[in-house]
Design a protein around this motif. Sequence first.
Motif, mmCIF file in Angstrom:
data_model
loop_
_atom_site.group_PDB
_atom_site.id
_atom_site.type_symbol
_atom_site.label_atom_id
_atom_site.label_comp_id
_atom_site.label_asym_id
_atom_site.label_seq_id
_atom_site.Cartn_x
_atom_site.Cartn_y
_atom_site.Cartn_z
ATOM 1 N N GLN A 236 37.097 25.547 -13.688
ATOM 2 C CA GLN A 236 36.940 25.069 -15.070
ATOM 3 C C GLN A 236 38.275 24.581 -15.620
ATOM 4 O OE1 GLN A 236 35.196 28.427 -17.189
ATOM 5 N NE2 GLN A 236 33.144 27.565 -17.068
ATOM 6 N N MET A 238 40.710 24.547 -18.314
ATOM 7 C CA MET A 238 40.916 25.467 -19.424
ATOM 8 C C MET A 238 41.743 24.836 -20.544
ATOM 9 S SD MET A 238 39.171 27.943 -18.763
ATOM 10 C CE MET A 238 38.403 29.016 -17.583
ATOM 11 N N HIS A 252 45.432 28.502 -24.687
ATOM 12 C CA HIS A 252 44.438 29.218 -23.898
ATOM 13 C C HIS A 252 45.027 30.509 -23.324
ATOM 14 C CE1 HIS A 252 41.380 30.039 -20.909
ATOM 15 N NE2 HIS A 252 40.630 29.136 -21.513
ATOM 16 N N CYS A 289 32.518 31.871 -19.913
ATOM 17 C CA CYS A 289 33.889 31.467 -19.564
ATOM 18 C C CYS A 289 34.257 32.170 -18.262
ATOM 19 C CB CYS A 289 34.848 31.895 -20.673
ATOM 20 S SG CYS A 289 36.574 31.724 -20.190
ATOM 21 N N HIS A 292 36.530 35.235 -18.253
ATOM 22 C CA HIS A 292 36.295 36.406 -19.109
ATOM 23 C C HIS A 292 36.581 37.762 -18.448
ATOM 24 C CE1 HIS A 292 31.996 36.812 -17.661
ATOM 25 N NE2 HIS A 292 32.294 38.076 -17.860
ATOM 26 N N CYS A 295 40.282 38.277 -19.061
ATOM 27 C CA CYS A 295 40.922 37.811 -20.293
ATOM 28 C C CYS A 295 41.161 38.953 -21.280
ATOM 29 C CB CYS A 295 40.048 36.751 -20.952
ATOM 30 S SG CYS A 295 40.775 36.157 -22.489
ATOM 31 N N CYS A 302 31.894 35.498 -24.803
ATOM 32 C CA CYS A 302 32.620 34.883 -23.680
ATOM 33 C C CYS A 302 31.873 34.986 -22.355
ATOM 34 C CB CYS A 302 34.010 35.491 -23.555
ATOM 35 S SG CYS A 302 34.999 35.233 -25.029
ATOM 36 N N ILE A 306 29.240 29.227 -22.079
ATOM 37 C CA ILE A 306 30.395 28.450 -21.607
ATOM 38 C C ILE A 306 31.031 27.775 -22.819
ATOM 39 C CG2 ILE A 306 31.176 26.502 -20.191
ATOM 40 C CD1 ILE A 306 28.802 26.949 -18.361
ATOM 41 N N PRO A 307 32.317 28.036 -23.078
ATOM 42 C CA PRO A 307 32.921 27.368 -24.233
ATOM 43 C C PRO A 307 33.007 25.860 -24.006
ATOM 44 C CG PRO A 307 34.519 28.822 -23.125
ATOM 45 C CD PRO A 307 33.250 28.896 -22.352
ATOM 46 N N ARG A 318 39.366 24.929 -23.649
ATOM 47 C CA ARG A 318 38.015 25.453 -23.427
ATOM 48 C C ARG A 318 38.078 26.965 -23.634
ATOM 49 N NH1 ARG A 318 33.714 23.408 -20.838
ATOM 50 N NH2 ARG A 318 34.717 21.862 -19.513
ATOM 51 N N CYS A 319 37.826 27.411 -24.878
ATOM 52 C CA CYS A 319 37.953 28.838 -25.179
ATOM 53 C C CYS A 319 37.267 29.123 -26.512
ATOM 54 C CB CYS A 319 39.432 29.207 -25.253
ATOM 55 S SG CYS A 319 39.719 30.864 -25.873
ATOM 56 N N HIS A 320 36.525 30.248 -26.558
ATOM 57 C CA HIS A 320 35.786 30.592 -27.771
ATOM 58 C C HIS A 320 36.687 30.964 -28.947
ATOM 59 C CE1 HIS A 320 31.772 30.156 -26.261
ATOM 60 N NE2 HIS A 320 32.023 30.930 -25.216
#
Length: 324
Positions: A236, A238, A252, A289, A292, A295, A302, A306-307, A318-320
């Motif tokens: 992914q 990020m 991120h 994600c 996760h 993280c 998460c 998928i963010p 790409r992150c909530h």
Amino acid sequence: MALLEVRNLSVAYKTPLGIVHALEDVTFSIDRGESLAVVGESGSGKSTLALAVARLLPPNAAYANGSIIFDGLDLLNMSNDSVRKIRGTGIFMVFQEPATSLNPVFKIKDQLLEALKVRYEREGNSFDENRAIDEIMKVLRDVRMTDPELIIDRYPHQLSGGQIQRIMIAMGLLMRPKLYIADEPTSALDVTVQAQILKLLKDLKRDYGISILFITHDIVVASIIGDSIMVLYAGQLMELGTMKDIIYEPRHPYTQALLNSIPRVSKAEGKLPMIGGSVPNLMNPPTGCRFHPRCPNAKDVCSKVIPNLVRVGNVYVRCHLYGQ
Ligand code: ATP
Ligand code: SF4
Ligand code: MG
């Protein structure tokens, strides 16, 4: 228009044990004369990305979805013949395992001369062997090859891994493609030579407007070569942004972890902050994600969703934690 536009690229491999989801929904572009460094741990999909762009995915690639537009051409939907024409002068790739890129039955000299012939032809110049040899010797000295006059009379199997890597880098320098893809080209070389080669690539970019897609697992190397940096994790994308944004203001959590893991003499008695956990199995990637499980900021959503890739200031993340 960008030289390379990659949109929503997903790639998977078939294996006897199942499907490996190596890349998921990767979007980026590279302008003419610009360099993008792709950074990520082993297995994050860096080589898969390079091979997809060069249209060199192995036969067990189950699919490559999305689009890859190079110089206005739709690479994913082109015939093999048309792709072959682009290779070399349009796109040149230095592989992570470069030994296989040279023809075992020809001397190094003949292979470098052949590369130059292609370029001279493209530039409309007639081929002059003496001029070509001079140019080859200069480039070989530039990549810090010892005894270049002896080396060019050898066959590939008579060279070490580091020497082959230098020959491949030299070949790319001689061909001056529009897009130069380098998959960890300097990792087998010592630090001084690495620095020298990064400088050479930057000169090439400046002098000939060549675009560079440079792959590395080392975020420090990425910051030296990349105008922009793309951070990949488990297939992914990020975070993507200019070198300065990514290095000085990473958003991120994974980029932050990568930067924190750079060895430095820290106040904490030389202890290296490491990223806990390990890279996931991409046959059965984490839901939501993919970062996760490792993280420190993970929340409920998460592991479920998928963010999206969202724009925050000048970077894409790409992150909530951002703008959902
Ligand atoms: P490294 O830093 O080790 O070179 P990478 O970031 O280049 O890693 P890739 O080689 O693109 O990663 O691999 C991404 C994922 O796809 C990994 O899980 C890898 O095992 C898998 N993979 C790569 N090539 C193949 C293949 N030909 N067949 C099946 N799986 C593959
Ligand atoms: Fe961490 Fe969640 Fe952001 Fe993924 S989406 S990086 S798990 S906070
Ligand atoms: Mg690789």
